[in-house]
Write an enzyme that holds these catalytic residues in place. Structure first.
Site, PDB file in Angstrom:
ATOM      1  N   SER A  69       0.765  -1.143   0.069  1.00  0.00           N
ATOM      2  CA  SER A  69       0.115  -0.143   0.019  1.00  0.00           C
ATOM      3  C   SER A  69       0.823   1.401   0.001  1.00  0.00           C
ATOM      4  CB  SER A  69      -0.877   0.038   1.138  1.00  0.00           C
ATOM      5  OG  SER A  69      -1.992  -0.722   0.794  1.00  0.00           O
ATOM      6  N   LYS A 112       0.513   3.624  -2.859  1.00  0.00           N
ATOM      7  CA  LYS A 112      -0.766   4.178  -2.995  1.00  0.00           C
ATOM      8  C   LYS A 112      -0.593   5.787  -3.412  1.00  0.00           C
ATOM      9  CE  LYS A 112      -3.841   0.665  -1.150  1.00  0.00           C
ATOM     10  NZ  LYS A 112      -4.603   0.450   0.042  1.00  0.00           N
ATOM     11  N   TYR A 167      -3.076  -3.240 -10.467  1.00  0.00           N
ATOM     12  CA  TYR A 167      -2.971  -2.803  -9.108  1.00  0.00           C
ATOM     13  C   TYR A 167      -2.125  -3.576  -8.341  1.00  0.00           C
ATOM     14  CZ  TYR A 167      -4.208  -2.288  -4.174  1.00  0.00           C
ATOM     15  OH  TYR A 167      -4.285  -2.272  -2.927  1.00  0.00           O
ATOM     16  N   TYR A 183      -4.797   4.035   7.533  1.00  0.00           N
ATOM     17  CA  TYR A 183      -6.056   3.442   7.705  1.00  0.00           C
ATOM     18  C   TYR A 183      -7.024   3.978   8.650  1.00  0.00           C
ATOM     19  CZ  TYR A 183      -3.069   0.240   5.186  1.00  0.00           C
ATOM     20  OH  TYR A 183      -2.223  -0.393   4.263  1.00  0.00           O
ATOM     21  N   VAL A 211       1.041  -3.425   4.052  1.00  0.00           N
ATOM     22  CA  VAL A 211       1.113  -4.735   4.988  1.00  0.00           C
ATOM     23  C   VAL A 211       2.297  -5.504   4.805  1.00  0.00           C
ATOM     24  CG1 VAL A 211      -1.481  -5.053   4.691  1.00  0.00           C
ATOM     25  CG2 VAL A 211      -0.087  -5.971   2.943  1.00  0.00           C
TER      26      VAL A 211
END
Ligand code: GLU
Length: 440
Positions: free
Chosen positions: A61, A64, A188, A240, A258
Site C-alpha cells: 500500500s 498508493k 494494481y 487506515y 501490509v
C-alpha cells in the site's frame, strides 16, 4: 550522531514481538518477521540508516500515494477527484464501502480508491501492461533507481484477490471503473508487488518532502501542487483507521503497507522509512509505529510544531549615514512567508522612516515565497509613493523581478555599502508619512 541515535532506538524496539504477519497473501506470511530497519533521508539527499535497510520487500500500500501522484499528474485533478474523494473513511483498508449515490471511493488510500487511481494513470493512451510499466517507471523515479516486480508475491496475491476483485466489480457497476475489473486489479496487484528497500522508501518520502524533486537525481517527478495534494491526503487518510491517533501523536504525513514498511514525509525536512513485518490490528507495522512515535518526540518532527520564527525576520532596523544622506536600513533574515512579510510591513508602518532612502537588505534571506515577495514589493512601492528612494540589496536574486506591478522596478545592488553610498537622487519629499496613509 544520527546513526548512533537510529541504532539506539532500533535496539529499544527490537524485542517487541507483538503483532502478526499479513496472512492473507501467502508469500508475505513467509518473510522473516525479525527484520528491522530505519532510514532518514534529507531533502538534499543524505541518507542515515540502521538495521536491515537493503533487504527488499514488496511495497504494497505504500505505492498508493505515489501512484495517486502519477494519476493526478497524468489525468489532472478534475478527472481524479471526480472518481475518488479525499475524505477519511474511518474504516479498514479493504472495506467494501463506497460513497452513497455516486459510488465514489472515499479516498485514494483505501483499496477501492487505489484500484480506481491505478486505472487513471494515463488512462486513455495506454494499454494495461503499458500502464503498469508507467507505474513502475514512476515509482522508480520517486526512488531514484530502477525498481523491479516480485513475481512470486504478485502471483500469490493474484490467486487470493477475491476481495479486491469484489471491490473492483462494485466500482465497475457504478461506472467508476470503465474497463474489465480483472485487468485493473491485475495491474494494481503488480503495482503492490514492486520491490523496494527501506532506503528506497526513505528516498521516495524525501521526494515528497522535497516538493516533488528527487534529492538524488534532481528530477522533478511531479509538480508541487500534486505533492501538496498527496501530503494532505496522507495526513488525513494515510494510516487506515488509525489516522486520528497518528495525526495527534506522531504528526508526520505517513503511509503504511501490509508487508511492514512505513514512510513519513516531513515537508521541507526529511523522508523517513521503517521496515518491520509484524502488523497491529489496523494493518500497521507494530515496531514501525513505535519507531515513528519516538522519532517524532525525540526529534521534534510533528508537523504542527513550528519554530517561533517570524520575530527574527527583521534582524535590524537602523539608520546609516547622516543628514540628507541618511539611509534607513532594514536587514531581513531567514525564510519569509506570509507572517514574515506581515512583520516587515508592520515594522515599516511602526517606524515610518523619514530618511530619503530606504534599503531592504536581503543578503541573509534564505527563501521568500510568492505571497511574501508580492507583499514586500508592495511595502516598497508604498514607500516610493511617499517619496522615498528604495533599494534592494539582493546578491542572490531572491526577488528576481523586483517590479511591484506598476512597471517601476526597484534598483538592486549587491551589497549594503553600495546602497548606502550611491549618490542620492533629488527626491520629492512629501514629509514624514503618517500612520494613516500607511494603514488605510
Ligand atoms: N496489495 C494489498 C491489498 O490490496 C495492499 C494492502 C496494504 O498494503 O495495505 O490487499
Amino acid at each position: 550522531m544520527i546513526p548512533d541515535y537510529l541504532e539506539e532506538v532500533l535496539g529499544n524496539v527490537a524485542s517487541d514481538a507483538t503483532g502478526e504477519l499479513a496472512g492473507y497473501i501467502p508469500e508475505l506470511a513467509a518473510v522473516d518477521p525479525e527484520r528491522l530497519g530505519a532510514v532518514f533521508a534529507t531533502v538534499d539527499g543524505h541518507v542515515y540508516s540502521a538495521g536491515d535497510v537493503d533487504a527488499e520487500f514488496t511495497i504494497q500500500s505504500i505505492s498508493k500515494p505515489f501512484v495517486y501522484a502519477l494519476a493526478l499528474a497524468d489525468s489532472g485533478f478534475d478527472a481524479v477527484l471526480g472518481k475518488v474523494g479525499v475524505e477519511p473513511s474511518g474504516e479498514a483498508f479493504n472495506q467494501i464501502s463506497l460513497e452513497e449515490g455516486t459510488g465514489r471511493p472515499f479516498n485514494p488510500m483505501i483499496n477501492a480508491g487505489a484500484i480506481t487511481v491505478h486505472s487513471l494513470v494515463r488512462s486513455e493512451q495506454l494499454a494495461p501492461d503499458e500502464r503498469v510499466a508507467r507505474v513502475v517507471r514512476g515509482l522508480s523515479a520517486f526512488a531514484g533507481r530502477p525498481l523491479g516486480v516480485d513475481e512470486a508475491v504478485c502471483a500469490s496475491e493474484m490467486e487470493n484477490a477475491h476481495r479486491n476483485l469484489a471491490i473492483a466489480h462494485m466500482l465497475r457497476s457504478h461506472d467508476i471503473l470503465t474497463e474489465d475489473p480483472r485487468i485493473v486489479v491485475d495491474g494494481y496487484i503488480r503495482q503492490c508487488s514492486v520491490l523496494v528497500t527501506t532506503r528506497d522508501l526513505a528516498m521516495m518520502a524525501a521526494t515528497l518532502a522535497n516538493r516533488g524533486v528527487n534529492p538524488l537525481t534532481g528530477e522533478q517527478v511531479v509538480a508541487e501542487r500534486v505533492v501538496r495534494q498527496v501530503l494532505s491526503v496522507l495526513s488525513t487518510c494515510g494510516m487506515y483507521d488509525a489516522a486520528g491517533d497518528w495525526a495527534t501523536q506522531v504528526g508526520i504525513p505517513a503511509k503504511s503497507g501490509v508487508s511492514g514498511g512505513l514512510i513519513g514525509a516531513l515537508p521541507g525536512q526529511i523522508g523517513v522509512a521503517t521496515f518491520s513485518p509484524r502488523l497491529d490490528s489496523h494493518g500497521n507495522s507494530v515496531r514501525g509505529v513505535s519507531l515513528f512515535e519516538r522519532f517524532s518526540t525525540d526529534m521534534g518532527l510533528h508537523v504542527m510544531e513550528v519554530p517561533a520564527a517570524a520575530r527574527a525576520i527583521v534582524r535590524s532596523n537602523h539608520v546609516a549615514g547622516s543628514g540628507l544622506r541618511e539611509v534607513r536600513v532594514l536587514q531581513l533574515h531567514g525564510g519569509i512567508r506570509f507572517a514574515g512579510a506581515e512583520r516587515i510591513d508592520r515594522e515599516v508602518v511602526d517606524t515610518a522612516p523619514s530618511e530619503p532612502r530606504v534599503v531592504f537588505d536581503l543578503t541573509m534571506v534564505s527563501s521568500i515565497d510568492d505571497v511574501a515577495r508580492r507583499m514586500l514589493l508592495e511595502v516598497a512601492r508604498r514607500l516610493r509613493v511617499e517619496g522615498r528612494e528604495v533599494y534592494l540589496v539582493d546578491p542572490e536574486a531572491m526577488i528576481p523581478d523586483p517590479d511591484p506591478g506598476d512597471g517601476g522596478r526597484f534598483e538592486v545592488v549587491d551589497d549594503l555599502d553600495q546602497a548606502v553610498s550611491l549618490p542620492h537622487e533629488v527626491v520629492a519629499r512629501n514629509g514624514r508619512p503618517g500612520a494613516r496613509e500607511w494603514n488605510p
